[in-house]
Design a protein around this motif. Structure first.
Motif, mmCIF file in Angstrom:
data_model
loop_
_atom_site.group_PDB
_atom_site.id
_atom_site.type_symbol
_atom_site.label_atom_id
_atom_site.label_comp_id
_atom_site.label_asym_id
_atom_site.label_seq_id
_atom_site.Cartn_x
_atom_site.Cartn_y
_atom_site.Cartn_z
ATOM 1 N N VAL A 81 -45.565 -15.965 64.232
ATOM 2 C CA VAL A 81 -46.902 -15.449 64.531
ATOM 3 C C VAL A 81 -47.636 -16.502 65.350
ATOM 4 N N SER A 82 -47.719 -16.291 66.643
ATOM 5 C CA SER A 82 -48.432 -17.221 67.512
ATOM 6 C C SER A 82 -49.923 -16.895 67.489
ATOM 7 N N LEU A 83 -50.736 -17.940 67.250
ATOM 8 C CA LEU A 83 -52.189 -17.760 67.231
ATOM 9 C C LEU A 83 -52.812 -18.080 68.587
ATOM 10 N N ALA A 84 -51.998 -18.117 69.641
ATOM 11 C CA ALA A 84 -52.460 -18.591 70.948
ATOM 12 C C ALA A 84 -53.622 -17.775 71.511
ATOM 13 N N ARG A 85 -53.669 -16.487 71.197
ATOM 14 C CA ARG A 85 -54.730 -15.650 71.783
ATOM 15 C C ARG A 85 -56.063 -15.794 71.045
ATOM 16 N N LEU A 86 -56.036 -16.378 69.874
ATOM 17 C CA LEU A 86 -57.281 -16.647 69.138
ATOM 18 C C LEU A 86 -57.744 -18.045 69.529
ATOM 19 N N ASP A 87 -58.347 -18.170 70.694
ATOM 20 C CA ASP A 87 -58.627 -19.499 71.252
ATOM 21 C C ASP A 87 -60.090 -19.727 71.610
ATOM 22 N N ARG A 88 -60.989 -18.931 71.036
ATOM 23 C CA ARG A 88 -62.406 -19.072 71.377
ATOM 24 C C ARG A 88 -63.079 -20.206 70.620
ATOM 25 N N ALA B 139 -58.139 -20.709 65.679
ATOM 26 C CA ALA B 139 -56.907 -21.445 65.415
ATOM 27 C C ALA B 139 -56.091 -21.726 66.670
ATOM 28 N N GLY B 140 -56.206 -20.863 67.663
ATOM 29 C CA GLY B 140 -55.421 -21.045 68.873
ATOM 30 C C GLY B 140 -56.048 -21.948 69.908
ATOM 31 N N ALA B 141 -57.229 -22.476 69.620
ATOM 32 C CA ALA B 141 -57.877 -23.370 70.574
ATOM 33 C C ALA B 141 -57.064 -24.646 70.727
ATOM 34 N N ILE B 142 -56.765 -25.018 71.973
ATOM 35 C CA ILE B 142 -56.020 -26.248 72.258
ATOM 36 C C ILE B 142 -56.923 -27.446 72.001
ATOM 37 N N LEU B 143 -56.376 -28.470 71.384
ATOM 38 C CA LEU B 143 -57.170 -29.636 70.994
ATOM 39 C C LEU B 143 -57.922 -30.239 72.180
ATOM 40 N N GLU B 144 -57.275 -30.370 73.309
ATOM 41 C CA GLU B 144 -57.935 -30.946 74.490
ATOM 42 C C GLU B 144 -59.146 -30.116 74.902
ATOM 43 N N ASN B 145 -59.048 -28.801 74.777
ATOM 44 C CA ASN B 145 -60.182 -27.936 75.115
ATOM 45 C C ASN B 145 -61.314 -28.080 74.102
ATOM 46 N N VAL B 146 -60.963 -28.316 72.857
ATOM 47 C CA VAL B 146 -61.981 -28.580 71.834
ATOM 48 C C VAL B 146 -62.709 -29.879 72.161
ATOM 49 N N ILE C 39 -54.332 -19.696 58.878
ATOM 50 C CA ILE C 39 -55.651 -20.133 59.322
ATOM 51 C C ILE C 39 -55.961 -19.482 60.666
ATOM 52 N N THR C 40 -57.134 -18.839 60.758
ATOM 53 C CA THR C 40 -57.528 -18.167 62.002
ATOM 54 C C THR C 40 -58.711 -18.839 62.691
ATOM 55 N N ALA C 41 -59.479 -19.644 61.960
ATOM 56 C CA ALA C 41 -60.610 -20.372 62.553
ATOM 57 C C ALA C 41 -61.019 -21.480 61.596
ATOM 58 N N ALA C 42 -61.779 -22.430 62.125
ATOM 59 C CA ALA C 42 -62.225 -23.548 61.298
ATOM 60 C C ALA C 42 -63.542 -24.088 61.809
ATOM 61 N N THR C 43 -64.347 -24.592 60.881
ATOM 62 C CA THR C 43 -65.549 -25.342 61.234
ATOM 63 C C THR C 43 -65.193 -26.819 61.207
ATOM 64 N N LEU C 44 -65.397 -27.482 62.320
ATOM 65 C CA LEU C 44 -64.967 -28.857 62.507
ATOM 66 C C LEU C 44 -66.159 -29.798 62.586
ATOM 67 N N LYS C 45 -65.970 -31.012 62.116
ATOM 68 C CA LYS C 45 -67.020 -32.017 62.191
ATOM 69 C C LYS C 45 -67.090 -32.609 63.596
#
Length: 474
Positions: free
Chosen positions: A96-103, A118-125, A213-219
């Motif tokens: 199950v690729s979460l790549a499309r959940l990248d907002r 979950a699909g957000a690339i770290l560099e983009n974050v 995991i589909t999304a997360a709140t990050l510090k």
């Protein structure tokens, strides 16, 4: 624990298409290749298909289907994991690729948090946070491809754990799809919430075995005004430890990173043309890469003063301080290319371990000696995060040795390193996780009561065993 129904791959594909749509299912061999070929190329099982759900509702629908029909699922982020958690073990699992959940759903740098899918690339974050004047301080070599869901599922570490903690400590809340398709709505920006068990911390680090995991709140943290970065020359890990203590006393929480690398790591990179020039001051048995953050309005040259004092105390023999962003980038490339440079020297046997910081010199000394007794000419390559006790204790094959023969003798080397680590009160998996690589090892070293508790949690949340079967717990 695993209760998979026998299903022809074509039937699985048909049910996935029916549930998700044909544009969300990949089943041709060429299309699946990038999802199945993990970085170390150790695991080679097939998969019936790759599911690429377009939103959270689609992930829920997929979980309901899988739970009802016994289709095993493997959540996958950027496929950068090093222990095989993100690829098949049995050959019948659907990735199950979460790549499309990248907002990026929300960001408030002033308040210190952002919500990313979950699909957000770290560099983009990183870029999204910096555009708002904030910083998400999780930095790893694969940040251009690693995704937030995978980073949290593996509780990733990286080079800034010393100052900011690992992924679990950088996460305020998660949203996750459970095995039966229910949605755990645990997104929160609260720093204090004592209303029962911390379910977020249970899902983070579970390697996709308890939920997707589909999304997360990050510090988020204030973006530093500048960085002071240096590579220092050292005689030994003992001197490195003394230097770390001195720099921590001087810089406190501003000490972002303290990484150690043996001379052999520099030699490999220079001989294979991986560096455009030597970033160090001179040839030395050991090097430390040190970085200090300079907050807005803070006085600079904190690192420079610390190095001058260290030189007077004979803790270091030389140093180079970055005078430009290009030099800083070159210094970090030296550290981040450590894994790749070993592959150019043939086979290598690798360990991701941690010990109490004070025991690092003994770990390196005892572990190197133990393996040298086993393999004549073996080249120890211990490097990594001295500031948090995590050493990547690797061994490159002897010069001219047969790679396959060297790898065939891996078990005694593993035993020697893990015996040394456990004797020092350490862990056999510091930041890479368990996946399918270390399940047998976990069973040997983990407290039996802890294993019983883990199995009880798995059974309660995933009674049909469809989520990442055979990973973490075999």
């Amino acid at each position: 624990m695993f209760r998979f129904m026998s299903q022809d791959p074509s039937q699985t594909i048909a049910r996935l298409v029916e549930t998700l749509g044909s544009d969300s299912v990949i089943s041709d061999e060429a299309g699946m290749a990038n999802y199945l070929n993990e970085p170390r190329k150790r695991f080679h099982q097939k998969s019936p298909a790759i599911a690429v759900p377009k939103d959270v509702a689609a992930v829920q629908a997929l979980a309901r289907l899988a739970n009802a029909e016994g289709i095993p699922l493997i959540p996958q982020g950027g496929n950068t994991g090093l222990v095989g958690a993100q690829v098949p073990l049995f050959g019948n699992e659907v990735i199950v690729s979460l790549a499309r959940l990248d907002r990026i759903r929300d960001i408030n740098a002033a308040a210190g948090h952002m919500t990313a899918e979950a699909g957000a690339i770290l560099e983009n974050v990183h870029k999204a946070a910096e555009a708002e004047g904030g910083m998400f301080p999780l930095w790893i070599a694969s940040q251009g491809s690693a995704r937030i869901g995978g980073l949290l599922s593996s509780n990733a570490g990286g080079v800034n754990v010393l100052a900011y903690g690992n992924a679990r400590e950088l996460c305020l809340g998660v949203e996750a799809v459970l095995a039966d398709g229910r949605l755990f709505e645990g997104l929160s920006s609260l720093k204090k919430d004592n209303t029962g068990y911390d379910l977020k911390d249970l899902l983070v680090g579970a390697e996709g075995t308890l939920g997707i995991i589909t999304a997360a709140t990050l510090k988020l943290y204030p973006l530093p005004q500048a960085y002071e970065t240096a590579i220092v020359s050292l005689e030994s890990p003992e001197k490195a430890l003394e230097l770390f203590y001195a720099m921590r006393d001087r810089a406190g929480s501003r000490l972002n990173a303290f990484e150690i690398v043996p001379w052999l790591g520099l030699d490999f990179q220079l001989r294979h043309g991986m560096l455009d020039r030597d970033p160090t001051a001179d040839k030395s048995p050991w090097y430390a890469l040190i970085e200090v953050a300079q907050p807005k309005g803070a006085e600079g040259h904190l690192l420079q003063g610390g190095l001058e004092a260290a030189f007077e105390q004979t803790l270091i023999t030389n140093a180079v301080v970055a005078e430009s962003e290009a030099e800083r980038t070159r210094m970090w490339a030296f550290r981040e290319q450590m894994s790749e440079c070993q592959s150019r020297e043939g086979a290598s046997i690798k360990h991701d371990v941690s010990v109490p910081i004070a025991a690092i010199p003994q770990l390196i000394r005892d572990g190197s000696q133990a393996v040298k007794r086993l393999v004549e000419g073996v080249r120890p390559m211990p490097f990594g995060h001295m500031g948090d006790g995590n050493i990547h204790f690797n061994f490159s094959q002897p010069v001219g040795a047969d790679p396959k023969a060297f790898m065939a003798g891996a078990d005694p080397i593993h035993d020697a390193i893990y015996e040394t680590v456990l004797a020092l009160g350490g862990s056999v998996s510091a930041e890479h996780g368990i996946g399918q690589l270390k399940t047998g090892l976990l069973r040997k070293v983990k407290d039996p009561v802890a294993l019983e508790m883990m199995r009880a949690i798995k059974l309660a949340l995933d009674p049909n065993g469809i989520l990442n079967p055979g990973k973490v717990l075999d």
